[in-house]
Design an enzyme around this catalytic site. Structure first.
Site, PDB file in Angstrom:
ATOM      1  CG  ASN A   9      -1.758   1.218   1.367  1.00 49.25           C
ATOM      2  OD1 ASN A   9      -1.804   2.045   0.455  1.00 49.25           O
ATOM      3  ND2 ASN A   9      -2.443   1.355   2.494  1.00 49.25           N
ATOM      4  CD1 TRP A  10       3.342   0.916  -2.841  1.00 51.01           C
ATOM      5  CD2 TRP A  10       3.402   2.026  -4.790  1.00 51.01           C
ATOM      6  NE1 TRP A  10       3.980   0.126  -3.770  1.00 51.01           N
ATOM      7  CE2 TRP A  10       4.022   0.770  -4.966  1.00 51.01           C
ATOM      8  CE3 TRP A  10       3.299   2.902  -5.885  1.00 51.01           C
ATOM      9  CZ2 TRP A  10       4.561   0.380  -6.197  1.00 51.01           C
ATOM     10  CZ3 TRP A  10       3.833   2.507  -7.109  1.00 51.01           C
ATOM     11  CH2 TRP A  10       4.458   1.264  -7.269  1.00 51.01           C
ATOM     12  CE  LYS A  11      -0.162   3.123   4.787  1.00 46.22           C
ATOM     13  NZ  LYS A  11      -0.069   3.235   6.234  1.00 46.22           N
ATOM     14  CG  HIS A  94      -5.762   1.738   5.221  1.00 44.92           C
ATOM     15  ND1 HIS A  94      -5.341   2.665   6.140  1.00 44.92           N
ATOM     16  CD2 HIS A  94      -4.728   0.887   5.038  1.00 44.92           C
ATOM     17  CE1 HIS A  94      -4.090   2.374   6.496  1.00 44.92           C
ATOM     18  NE2 HIS A  94      -3.697   1.313   5.833  1.00 44.92           N
ATOM     19  CD  GLU A  96      -2.962   5.330   6.695  1.00 45.48           C
ATOM     20  OE1 GLU A  96      -2.976   5.402   5.449  1.00 45.48           O
ATOM     21  OE2 GLU A  96      -2.011   4.838   7.329  1.00 45.48           O
ATOM     22  CD  GLU A 166      -3.136  -2.496   7.202  1.00 46.72           C
ATOM     23  OE1 GLU A 166      -2.068  -2.751   6.654  1.00 46.72           O
ATOM     24  OE2 GLU A 166      -3.767  -1.437   7.006  1.00 46.72           O
ATOM     25  N   GLY A 172       2.641   2.358  10.776  1.00 46.67           N
ATOM     26  CA  GLY A 172       3.567   3.471  10.609  1.00 46.67           C
ATOM     27  C   GLY A 172       4.282   3.873  11.888  1.00 46.67           C
ATOM     28  CB  SER A 212       5.506  -1.656  11.997  1.00 43.37           C
ATOM     29  OG  SER A 212       5.033  -0.338  12.293  1.00 43.37           O
ATOM     30  N   GLY A 233       3.085  -1.100   4.250  1.00 45.79           N
ATOM     31  CA  GLY A 233       3.077   0.325   3.928  1.00 45.79           C
ATOM     32  C   GLY A 233       4.484   0.804   3.613  1.00 45.79           C
ATOM     33  N   GLY A 234       5.141   1.396   4.608  1.00 45.73           N
ATOM     34  CA  GLY A 234       6.441   2.027   4.398  1.00 45.73           C
ATOM     35  C   GLY A 234       7.458   1.173   3.659  1.00 45.73           C
TER      36      GLY A 234
HETATM   37  P1  13P Z   1       3.208   0.454   7.623  1.00 46.04           P
HETATM   38  O1  13P Z   1       3.755  -0.820   7.037  1.00 46.04           O
HETATM   39  O2  13P Z   1       3.931   1.666   7.115  1.00 46.04           O
HETATM   40  O3  13P Z   1       3.097   0.386   9.105  1.00 46.04           O
HETATM   41  O4  13P Z   1       1.709   0.616   7.061  1.00 46.04           O
HETATM   42  C1  13P Z   1       0.838  -0.456   7.152  1.00 46.04           C
HETATM   43  C2  13P Z   1      -0.379  -0.134   6.385  1.00 46.04           C
HETATM   44  O5  13P Z   1      -1.168   0.709   6.776  1.00 46.04           O
HETATM   45  C3  13P Z   1      -0.607  -0.851   5.127  1.00 46.04           C
HETATM   46  O6  13P Z   1      -1.889  -0.646   4.655  1.00 46.04           O
END
Ligand code: 13P
Length: 257
Positions: A9-11, A94, A96, A166, A172, A212, A233-234
């Protein structure tokens, strides 16, 4: 046994050029993770470029969000039908989107239905906040989110479904859940709810851990029998670290994890 899936997920990261380059980097490393369904979820503006960059490879593409209506006066939104031929999956619910954009369980459910009716595999995200965990409500919150997201959806329609756990406190933060905590929720609240809704069909739904995830901890998550991969994510923003995760997830599951 569900497929092993590692989704990135590149957000809200990557310009068009960066997205293309990242997708090409992933493509170049794809053969290093045999048997793993690798899914890239770039920003909507880069979906078509990423689709082109991975075309002809096993790498799949997913969107990060959709709107549930087919078309109309919904400025700024993207209809599921617009994703036809561009991607196969879409992340829905998600945390977020739930926390920053006020997305409700009811809206998540409408989006999951819209995705399925347009042939998109919904990657349904669920997760409790730290307050909910501390209050001992994690399992109840997660069951409720799964049940609400899938309300009114029959077993015949879940072939593309993926569920991602998640925990909000792990996203994050660099503070991943322990594999035991993830396993308890995924093998407990999530699997129990899916089983009560879908019986034996639930055994084919891949369950991903997210929060994470990195190359150092994916092995421990994938070693849990109820965890079939990760939503990253990251660490998905660099082709090497992302594909290290995919490779290790595949190796661990093949070794019987
Ligand atoms: P991180 O891997 O950056 O913690 O993000 C997880 C995430 O929200 C994937 O959708």
């Amino acid at each position: 046994m569900p497929a092993t899936v590692v989704a990135g997920n590149w957000k809200m990261n990557t310009t068009l050029d960066e997205a293309r380059a990242l997708a090409e980097g992933v493509r170049a490393l794809a053969q290093g993770a045999p048997g793993v369904e690798v899914i890239l979820c770039p920003p909507a503006i880069s979906l078509a470029a990423v689709r082109d960059a991975v075309s002809g490879s096993p790498v799949k593409v997913g969107a990060q969000n959709i709107y549930h209506e087919d078309s109309g006066a919904f400025t700024g939104e993207i209809a599921p039908a617009m994703l036809g031929g561009i991607c196969e999956y879409v992340i829905i619910g998600h945390s977020e989107r739930r926390q920053l954009f006020g997305e409700t369980d009811g809206q998540v459910n409408l989006k999951v239905k819209a995705a399925i009716s347009h042939g998109l595999g919904p990657i349904v995200c669920v997760g409790e906040t730290l307050e909910q965990r501390v209050a001992g409500q994690a399992a109840e919150v997660i069951s409720g989110q799964v049940r609400a997201a899938l309300d009114g959806i029959d077993a015949v329609n879940i072939s593309g479904l993926i569920v991602a756990y998640e925990p909000v406190w792990a996203i994050g933060t660099g503070q991943a859940a322990t594999p035991e905590i993830a396993g308890e929720i995924m093998g407990g609240a999530i699997l129990d709810t899916l089983q009560s809704l879908y019986g034996s069909s639930s055994a084919e739904v891949p369950l991903l851990y997210g929060g994470s995830v990195n190359a150092g901890n994916i092995g421990d998550f994938a070693a849990q029998s109820c965890i079939h991969g990760a939503l990253v994510g990251g660490a998905s923003l660099q082709a090497e670290s992302f594909m290290d995760i995919a490779r290790m997830a595949g190796e661990t599951k093949r070794a019987g994890g």
